[in-house]
Design an enzyme around this catalytic site. Structure first.
Site, PDB file in Angstrom:
ATOM      1  CG  ASP A 141      -3.607   4.500  -3.165  1.00  0.00           C
ATOM      2  OD1 ASP A 141      -3.063   3.899  -2.593  1.00  0.00           O
ATOM      3  OD2 ASP A 141      -5.103   4.443  -3.175  1.00  0.00           O
ATOM      4  CG  ASP A 180      -1.981   1.028   1.159  1.00  0.00           C
ATOM      5  OD1 ASP A 180      -2.006   1.904   0.307  1.00  0.00           O
ATOM      6  OD2 ASP A 180      -2.724   1.387   2.312  1.00  0.00           O
TER       7      ASP A 180
END
Length: 485
Positions: A311, A94
């Site tokens: 992202d 992440d």
């Protein structure tokens, strides 16, 4: 020349300081396992409500405000080994959050099983001989890193607590322990190495974090904060301030994660927007089939509630409304004579009689420094089954709820991405991520998640992520020797 062989082997012997972790990436949602588009949209929207809307940060400088939700941590996860003796944990990759955290044995209401087909593990500080609880007086928990969420228990433990608007959250405490990885030492293949890192030990989870369908052991945050693993290791000179990934988009998924710089001559770079918690780029325009769309560049300008973010924790991709409408309209106009446009569950879809690559146009996302990101049809379309004997493909880009354009894994897959924090830039290139990649080790040490081999150039050494045997290395030396006879 035998002397040349000895010289090369002697040069390779200095590589004992170069560490390369060999860990494959996995995909949480395999492409051959159908997932409804509506599920992916709902998942992303929940994530965005967390990372973009003033969420309370943690103990350290958590300005990234990343989600600690394993279901919102991205499509891809890897394995890390922590503690002494080392135990293996499945953690999701992440770039939208900072810390590495895993579930602790004392965790309340935490998942006991996972629908991903993996065995969940719990970290136990008492079972690790090298584990040390981080105290409130520790530099990692000092005032320069603290936020309003800082907590200190009666036992002087440095702890954290994250709460989100949807009611879910996690809390726990920080632990210092060994992170293990495989190292390439001289001409030998692999040896065990380790480094001391601080990571979170989750003792309580609530809301969506307690669900088992996509549960993993934790999150591997690659954000820009001081407590991310990349920041910890690079600040001590163990790794360079750069990491890279190459996420496979085919049915098998997986890919490569590197704490280092993947090298490829086709990589283009665009500067990061400074003073931003996320990985913000300056998107300037969009072209469909070579034609620039009529979009005011101001809609992409970075501010407190606008900008473009890269992202890995987002599944799809999201465009601001001012860009989304002309984007979809242009694609539809280009292909309408060859496909049947339909609306399915509120999404723009198409019934396609043949390969999308033969019908749908290339798209270019144009960023600052003349860096363009070329998208193939499968980089902006999602296959959604069959209808009336034709394959139904839907636009994978969605309309952003606010002013933030987000490039998720739909766009990031099948590309090399390099996050060069030292030079404050991000680079990318289209790439077949099932192939090996070259990683520069000219300036520091690199961790690599993948398979290894060694090659050399006149000015830098590169690790190539394919299996290497000593026989292959000796054949290389013999070939070089032959060239100089």
């Amino acid at each position: 020349m035998r002397a040349l062989s000895q010289l090369i082997l002697g040069f390779l012997s200095v590589l004992s300081v170069v560490y390369c972790a060999v860990i494959p990436l996995e995909r949480a949602f395999p492409l051959n396992k159908r997932v409804e588009l509506s599920q992916l949209i709902a998942r992303d929207q929940l994530r965005h409500s967390r990372i973009l809307q003033g969420v309370v940060g943690g103990v350290v400088d958590f300005s990234v405000q990343g989600s600690s939700d394993p279901y919102l941590g991205g499509l891809y996860f890897t394995k890390v080994k922590l503690g002494s003796p080392p135990r293996e944990f499945n953690v999701q990759i992440d770039t939208g959050s900072d810390i590495l955290w895993v579930t602790c044995g004392s965790c309340t209401d935490c998942p006991q099983s996972s629908g991903l087909g993996i065995q969940l593990s719990l970290f136990d500080t008492a079972s690790s001989s090298s584990a040390r609880l981080v105290s409130c007086s520790d530099p990692m928990c000092s005032s320069e890193f603290q936020t309003t969420a800082t907590q200190c228990s009666q036992s002087n433990q440095c702890s954290y607590s994250f709460r989100y608007e949807d009611g879910s959250g996690t809390s726990g405490y920080y632990v210092s322990d060994m992170l293990y990885f495989d190292a390439v030492l001289r001409q030998s293949l692999i040896a065990n190495s380790s480094a001391l890192v601080v990571f979170g030990c989750s003792a309580y989870q609530s809301g969506d974090l307690t669900k088992t369908d996509k549960a993993v052991d934790g999150i591997f945050g690659f954000g820009r904060g001081d407590l991310s693993v990349i920041s910890q290791l690079s600040s001590r000179g163990i790794t360079p301030r750069v990491f890279s990934h190459c996420l496979k988009g085919d049915d098998s998924g997986g890919g490569i994660m590197v704490l280092g710089e993947i090298m490829d001559p086709s990589i283009v770079y665009s500067p990061l927007v400074t003073s931003q918690p996320h990985y913000n780029l300056m998107l300037q325009s969009i072209a469909v089939n070579g034609q620039l769309l009529q979009i005011d560049p101001a809609v992409f300008a970075t501010s407190s509630n606008r900008g473009t973010i890269v992202d890995t924790g987002t599944t799809l991709a999201y465009l601001v409304q001012e860009a989304y409408d002309p984007f979809v309209s242009s694609i539809t106009a280009t292909v309408s004579s060859s496909v049947t446009p339909i609306i399915s569950k509120g999404n723009q879809c198409y019934l396609v009689p043949t390969s999308v690559n033969e019908i749908f146009p290339p798209i270019s996302l144009n960023f600052a420094a003349d860096a363009s990101m070329m998208l193939k049809p499968e980089d902006y379309l999602i296959r959604s089954g069959f209808y009336d004997g034709a394959t139904m493909w839907c636009i994978g880009f969605q309309k952003a709820q606010g002013g933030i354009t987000i490039l998720g894994d739909l766009v990031l897959k099948d590309k090399i991405f390099v996050y060069d924090l030292a030079r404050q830039r991000i680079g990318w290139a289209n790439y077949d991520c099932s192939l090996s990649v070259n990683v520069s080790i000219t300036s520091s040490k690199d961790f690599i998640n993948g398979q290894l081999s060694v090659s050399s150039s006149t000015r830098e050494m590169l690790f190539k992520l394919i299996p290497l045997s000593l026989t292959l290395l000796m054949q290389l030396l013999e070939f070089v020797e032959f060239q100089f006879l």
